[in-house]
Write a protein that holds these residues in place. Structure first.
Motif, mmCIF file in Angstrom:
data_model
loop_
_atom_site.group_PDB
_atom_site.id
_atom_site.type_symbol
_atom_site.label_atom_id
_atom_site.label_comp_id
_atom_site.label_asym_id
_atom_site.label_seq_id
_atom_site.Cartn_x
_atom_site.Cartn_y
_atom_site.Cartn_z
ATOM 1 N N ILE A 135 0.881 -1.270 -0.231
ATOM 2 C CA ILE A 135 0.064 0.044 -0.120
ATOM 3 C C ILE A 135 0.789 1.270 0.021
ATOM 4 O O ILE A 135 0.568 2.103 -0.384
ATOM 5 C CB ILE A 135 -0.985 -0.042 1.155
ATOM 6 N N ILE A 136 2.109 1.067 0.415
ATOM 7 C CA ILE A 136 2.970 2.225 0.505
ATOM 8 C C ILE A 136 3.364 2.808 -0.925
ATOM 9 O O ILE A 136 3.643 4.037 -0.889
ATOM 10 C CB ILE A 136 4.423 2.024 1.339
ATOM 11 N N HIS A 137 3.193 1.918 -1.951
ATOM 12 C CA HIS A 137 3.465 2.476 -3.279
ATOM 13 C C HIS A 137 2.118 2.667 -4.091
ATOM 14 O O HIS A 137 2.319 2.721 -5.373
ATOM 15 C CB HIS A 137 4.258 1.356 -4.073
ATOM 16 N N LEU A 138 1.015 2.451 -3.393
ATOM 17 C CA LEU A 138 -0.204 2.774 -4.149
ATOM 18 C C LEU A 138 -0.275 4.146 -4.861
ATOM 19 O O LEU A 138 -0.738 4.007 -5.975
ATOM 20 C CB LEU A 138 -1.424 2.617 -3.208
ATOM 21 N N ALA A 139 0.315 5.097 -4.254
ATOM 22 C CA ALA A 139 -0.061 6.338 -4.963
ATOM 23 C C ALA A 139 0.860 6.478 -6.364
ATOM 24 O O ALA A 139 0.399 7.033 -7.208
ATOM 25 C CB ALA A 139 0.662 7.574 -3.838
#
Length: 588
Positions: A135-139
């Motif tokens: 989720i940390i790389h979702l953006a």
């Protein structure tokens, strides 16, 4: 000898005796011809005429992307083509959870189930980058996804619109096609195809030319597509052979069925040939066909059973199906998706939407009610399609009429009758004891007579409109992107052709009745179609208004008589309140 071509019905050949089937009512005159293309639209410039192509797919993004790529690549004027995707995929992950491969395609991290949209962009050289999971790389994945869409040429030009939902919510092909309403805009022509198709060169020009040859505003081109493997041999053949369905069978549920394959073929046609079948794998028409005969979102869990009922809907609303003279599209069964196999709908879940037997049964009942087939339907099933159990009208017959009236736009039309359709198709439906039904065995497939109708009746007019029988009418679908009027521009008075004989034009209300010895009605004749219940409601409303006015008059007289005995109250100042600001309104 074969001046107009011939038809092979699966067992024998038959020569076509008329240049075009819609003109084969010889001796009657132009009065019985179809409505020609509207005067405001009959001069088509293909360079400016838009074509909308709807493509639903079930977990078949890779083949769908190939289809979209071929669609634009083979069109003579690809800038005038707009695609509407209905995507049923595994959407449980991020919209950008795909990564690119060395071959130019992309891989979806959700069970190798990519979207058609992103696969197409990858084929045009606009691929998603590889991103670490989490989720940390979702953006950054979302930013990359947005950048791909912004740079993908046909997407950026608003030539590809899409609706996407999870495959667990799928309910069959008809349900998927019903979402066309969400992406159809103000395009002139519409084409329906499957997700795995190939196309003839300059198919867009050829399709419009074929449609114009029918000289029928309500013409629908449709046939089972030829296999893509036969594309090369078909184009080199000096005499064009086009697949054609001929046989109509009566299924185990009593509903007529088309053959899933083309059991016949049309050979050397000089004009598109009138047909009594259609195939959802290829449909080309004016876009008002999509709004006047919308796909039924309640015909869920059905594959072949819905096809004849849909044909019945379009035919009774004045549309006519034609086999084109050339092959416009081809079915491509190569490069199968990993989730699919050659057999198609298998028992192990391959290429299969989630099964729901109760929904399927309800959809079968719905098709039978539309066609007035009483066999195999319980009174409780019919009552489930009515608001109050269908008790009005008395008995099962009354419930059936109410249920049919409730179908509204998803039922039969008013231009032609079900009895005329059965005669046109040379079939019979079963009675309540499942007797008397028969199919046509493919016979009489070549020379069909065009059935006339009252041209002043709207294609949106439903069979039981104005009867007061409906108690829970189906809501009509909304097309949020389409603002054109799809009925008024194409309604014409029914004129009897003078043929140079000096006979004055008369507007007829029942051409079929005239043809069979009925009494014609002139345009000055007015037939009331208002139900008695509506008249009674108006009478009660008027009585209520009169009674309310009478009470108000008496009340005013009493008020004036008692006013002299009352004290005059002092008036209080009224404080004016400033209107709410925009900021305050937003907080409400």
């Amino acid at each position: 000898s074969n001046k107009y071509g011939q038809v092979f019905d699966g067992s024998s050949f038959e020569e076509i005796t008329h240049p075009i089937a819609s003109n084969n009512n010889e001796g009657i005159g132009a009065y019985y011809d179809p409505i020609p293309p509207n005067n405001n639209h009959n001069k088509f410039d293909i360079k400016s005429t838009s074509i909308f192509v709807s493509i639903p797919h079930f977990r078949d993004g890779k083949r769908c992307a190939q289809t979209v790529h071929r669609l634009f690549d083979t069109a003579a004027h690809p800038d005038r083509v707009v695609v509407g995707l209905i995507e049923q995929t595994d959407s449980s992950g991020s919209s950008s959870s795909s990564s690119s491969n060395s071959d130019g395609s992309s891989t979806n991290n959700n069970n190798n189930d990519p979207t058609c949209l992103m696969e197409y962009c990858a084929l045009t050289g606009h691929k998603l980058k590889q991103h670490p999971p989490g989720i940390i790389h979702l953006a950054e994945r979302q930013a990359d996804y947005d950048a791909v869409l912004a740079s993908c040429p046909r997407v950026a030009a608003n030539q590809i619109r899409s609706v996407r939902f999870h495959h667990h919510g799928s309910k069959g092909p008809v349900y998927a096609r019903s979402f066309t309403r969400q992406v159809l805009g103000n395009e002139e022509f519409c084409m329906e195809i499957d997700a795995s198709m190939d196309f003839g060169k300059h198919w867009d020009i050829a399709a419009v030319d074929q449609w114009r040859l029918t000289n029928n505003e309500f013409a629908v081109l449709s046939n089972v597509p030829l296999s893509a493997k036969e594309k090369a041999s078909s184009s080199s053949n000096p005499v064009e052979e086009v697949p054609r369905q001929c046989e109509i069978k009566i299924g185990s549920e009593g509903v007529p069925l088309f053959e899933t394959h083309a059991d016949g073929k049309a050979i050397g046609l000089t004009r598109p040939l009138l047909s009594r079948t259609y195939s959802p794998s290829f449909v080309f028409s004016k876009c008002h066909y999509q709004t006047n005969v919308p796909q039924d979102p309640f015909a869920v869990q059905l594959l072949n059973t819905e096809q004849f009922p849909h044909f019945a809907r379009l035919w009774t609303r004045g549309y006519d199906v034609y086999t084109p003279t050339v092959n416009l599209v081809y079915k491509d069964n190569s490069d199968l998706h990993p989730l699919h196999h050659v057999a198609g709908h298998g028992e192990q879940g391959e290429k299969k939407w989630p099964r729901n037997d109760n929904e399927r049964r309800d959809a079968h009942v719905r098709m039978k009610v539309m066609l007035n087939i009483h066999h195999g339907i319980t009174n409780s099933e019919i009552s489930s399609m009515t608001a109050g159990g269908g008790s009005s009208g008395g008995g099962g017959g009354g419930r059936m009429i109410t249920a049919r009236a409730n179908l509204g736009i998803y039922g039969l039309g008013k231009r032609r009758t079900l009895e005329q359709l059965l005669q046109f198709a040379s079939i019979a439906l079963p009675d309540s004891e499942f007797r008397g039904q028969y199919g046509n065995e493919g016979k009489g497939c070549a020379n069909l007579n065009w059935v006339p109708y009252d041209k002043s009746v709207s294609p949106r007019a439903n069979l039981l409109d104005g009867t007061g029988k409906a108690d829970d009418l189906e809501l009509e679908p909304e097309f949020p992107l389409r603002t054109l009027s799809d009925t008024v521009d194409y309604l014409l008075p029914m004129r009897r052709g003078g043929g140079g004989g000096g006979e004055s034009d008369v507007t007829w209300k029942d051409p079929a009745g005239v043809r069979h010895g009925g009494i014609p009605q002139t345009e000055t004749s007015v037939s009331s179609n208002v139900p008695y219940s509506f008249v009674f409601l108006l009478w009660v409303l008027g009585l209520y208004v009169w009674y309310a006015s009478f009470l108000d008059t008496v009340s005013n007289d009493r008020e004036r008589s008692s006013r002299s005995g009352r004290r005059v109250l002092s008036k209080k100042s009224v404080k004016k309140v400033a209107p709410l600001s925009e900021r305050a309104l937003k907080n409400i």
